[in-house]
Design an enzyme around this catalytic site. Structure first.
Site, PDB file in Angstrom:
ATOM      1  N   ASN A 160      37.102  39.740  36.209  1.00 49.90           N
ATOM      2  CA  ASN A 160      36.253  40.371  35.196  1.00 49.90           C
ATOM      3  C   ASN A 160      36.750  39.975  33.807  1.00 49.90           C
ATOM      4  OD1 ASN A 160      34.678  42.045  33.632  1.00 49.90           O
ATOM      5  ND2 ASN A 160      35.863  43.899  34.086  1.00 49.90           N
ATOM      6  N   LYS A 214      35.495  40.628  30.980  1.00 42.88           N
ATOM      7  CA  LYS A 214      35.178  41.611  29.926  1.00 42.88           C
ATOM      8  C   LYS A 214      34.568  40.873  28.721  1.00 42.88           C
ATOM      9  CE  LYS A 214      39.160  44.214  31.517  1.00 42.88           C
ATOM     10  NZ  LYS A 214      39.557  45.603  31.596  1.00 42.88           N
ATOM     11  N   HIS A 233      31.582  50.085  36.011  1.00 46.41           N
ATOM     12  CA  HIS A 233      32.953  49.861  35.527  1.00 46.41           C
ATOM     13  C   HIS A 233      33.349  51.003  34.589  1.00 46.41           C
ATOM     14  CE1 HIS A 233      36.411  48.068  33.542  1.00 46.41           C
ATOM     15  NE2 HIS A 233      36.474  47.226  34.567  1.00 46.41           N
ATOM     16  N   GLU A 289      34.911  51.080  31.890  1.00 50.68           N
ATOM     17  CA  GLU A 289      34.700  50.835  30.455  1.00 50.68           C
ATOM     18  C   GLU A 289      33.242  51.076  30.082  1.00 50.68           C
ATOM     19  OE1 GLU A 289      36.495  46.951  30.332  1.00 50.68           O
ATOM     20  OE2 GLU A 289      38.471  47.859  30.629  1.00 50.68           O
ATOM     21  N   GLU A 303      39.274  51.447  41.322  1.00 51.12           N
ATOM     22  CA  GLU A 303      40.018  51.129  40.105  1.00 51.12           C
ATOM     23  C   GLU A 303      40.429  52.430  39.419  1.00 51.12           C
ATOM     24  OE1 GLU A 303      39.059  47.007  38.536  1.00 51.12           O
ATOM     25  OE2 GLU A 303      37.481  48.283  37.749  1.00 51.12           O
ATOM     26  N   GLY A 335      44.157  47.910  32.559  1.00 56.09           N
ATOM     27  CA  GLY A 335      44.623  47.379  31.275  1.00 56.09           C
ATOM     28  C   GLY A 335      45.902  48.018  30.757  1.00 56.09           C
ATOM     29  N   SER A 375      45.459  46.456  36.605  1.00 53.06           N
ATOM     30  CA  SER A 375      46.709  45.773  36.243  1.00 53.06           C
ATOM     31  C   SER A 375      47.242  44.864  37.354  1.00 53.06           C
ATOM     32  CB  SER A 375      47.766  46.793  35.805  1.00 53.06           C
ATOM     33  OG  SER A 375      47.352  47.416  34.612  1.00 53.06           O
TER      34      SER A 375
HETATM   35  C1  PEP Z   1      39.076  45.560  35.271  1.00 50.68           C
HETATM   36  O1  PEP Z   1      38.614  45.227  34.184  1.00 50.68           O
HETATM   37  O2  PEP Z   1      38.322  45.859  36.194  1.00 50.68           O
HETATM   38  C2  PEP Z   1      40.525  45.624  35.438  1.00 50.68           C
HETATM   39  C3  PEP Z   1      41.006  45.974  36.597  1.00 50.68           C
HETATM   40  O3  PEP Z   1      41.285  45.300  34.331  1.00 50.68           O
HETATM   41  P1  PEP Z   1      42.864  44.970  34.331  1.00 50.68           P
HETATM   42  O4  PEP Z   1      43.122  44.011  35.448  1.00 50.68           O
HETATM   43  O5  PEP Z   1      43.114  44.405  32.988  1.00 50.68           O
HETATM   44  O6  PEP Z   1      43.576  46.270  34.569  1.00 50.68           O
END
Ligand code: PEP
Length: 246
Positions: free
Chosen positions: A8, A10, A86, A88, A154, A160, A190
């Site tokens: 992803n 972003k 997601h 975000e 997640e 992040g 992460s």
């Molecule tokens: C994500 O954007 O779905 C995600 C898991 O981000 P990160 O790997 O940066 O934690």
């Protein structure tokens, strides 16, 4: 079934040129690349092995909805996948479970393959895994009947932050989600080169969703090295097993 490595990007990278370069680095079998929609058509010309996906769609197919893109538009530029729910999008764009449900229906109608993101915030998880399960179960209620999808677990506090979940605990949550949905389940939060195999090596976890590290070229190389290593180890394991059974 092969494990999925979903990336992803972003709101990255800054230019189409960089996007094409990054896409080439990630163009591998088993990869699903969620790029900004504006780059998808251009990336589709460059990639042959990775599948492509959009990070967001609107639920209507056409009409007076300035700035939105539809599921069929995504398909028309060569992408087959969509990310829905997601954290975000839930946090910054106010997407509720009702909105998520509408997007899931629109995506399924258009024949897109769906990854639905669910996961609890720290305020819930600090009360314990049972509370987290209740939270996730409520989010999963937004899945309309007859919509088939993959779920990405997640935990919001792991996204992040550099603090990934304990693999045993995400594996337990994965089992719980599978019990409710029957879907394949990925872990996200992460994931980097250094910890990816701790998740991929868990038999319950069907793959990973990677954000920040997927736009960092050094991390990306580490990630693919690790995936390759684990693939070779499992090939050797299977060869040994076949020799033993012969
Ligand atoms: C994500 O954007 O779905 C995600 C898991 O981000 P990160 O790997 O940066 O934690």
């Amino acid at each position: 079934m092969a494990k999925i490595i979903a990336l992803n990007w972003k709101l990255n990278p800054a230019t189409e040129k960089e996007a094409r370069r990054l896409a080439l680095l990630s163009d591998k079998k088993g990869v699903v690349l969620f790029a900004p929609s504006i780059f998808l058509g251009s990336i589709a010309e460059k990639t042959t092995k990775a599948a492509l996906g959009a990070q967001n769609i609107f639920w209507e197919q056409r009409g007076a909805f300035t700035g939105e893109i539809s599921a069929s538009m995504v398909k028309s530029v060569g992408a087959e996948w969509i990310l829905v729910g997601h954290s975000e999008r839930r946090k910054y764009f106010g997407e509720t479970d009702e909105v998520v449900a509408k997007k899931l229906e629109a995506a399924a109608r258009a024949g897109l393959k769906i990854i639905l993101c669910v996961g609890e915030p720290w305020s819930i998880r600090k009360k314990g895994v049972e509370e987290a399960k209740k939270f996730v179960a409520r989010q999963l209620k937004s899945v309309p009947r007859n919509v088939s999808l993959i779920v990405a677990y997640e935990p919001v506090w792991a996204i992040g932050t550099g603090k990934s979940d304990v693999p045993e605990e995400s594996a337990a949550m994965t089992k719980f989600i599978k019990g409710i949905t029957g879907a394949r389940v990925l872990y996200g939060g992460s994931v980097q080169g250094e910890n990816i195999l701790r998740f991929l090596d868990r038999q319950e976890i069907d793959g990973v969703l990677i954000g920040g590290a997927s736009v960092n070229k050094t991390e990306l190389k580490k990630i693919f090295n690790q995936v390759q290593r684990s693939h070779l180890t499992s090939q050797n394991r299977n060869r040994e097993l076949r020799r033993f059974q012969a």
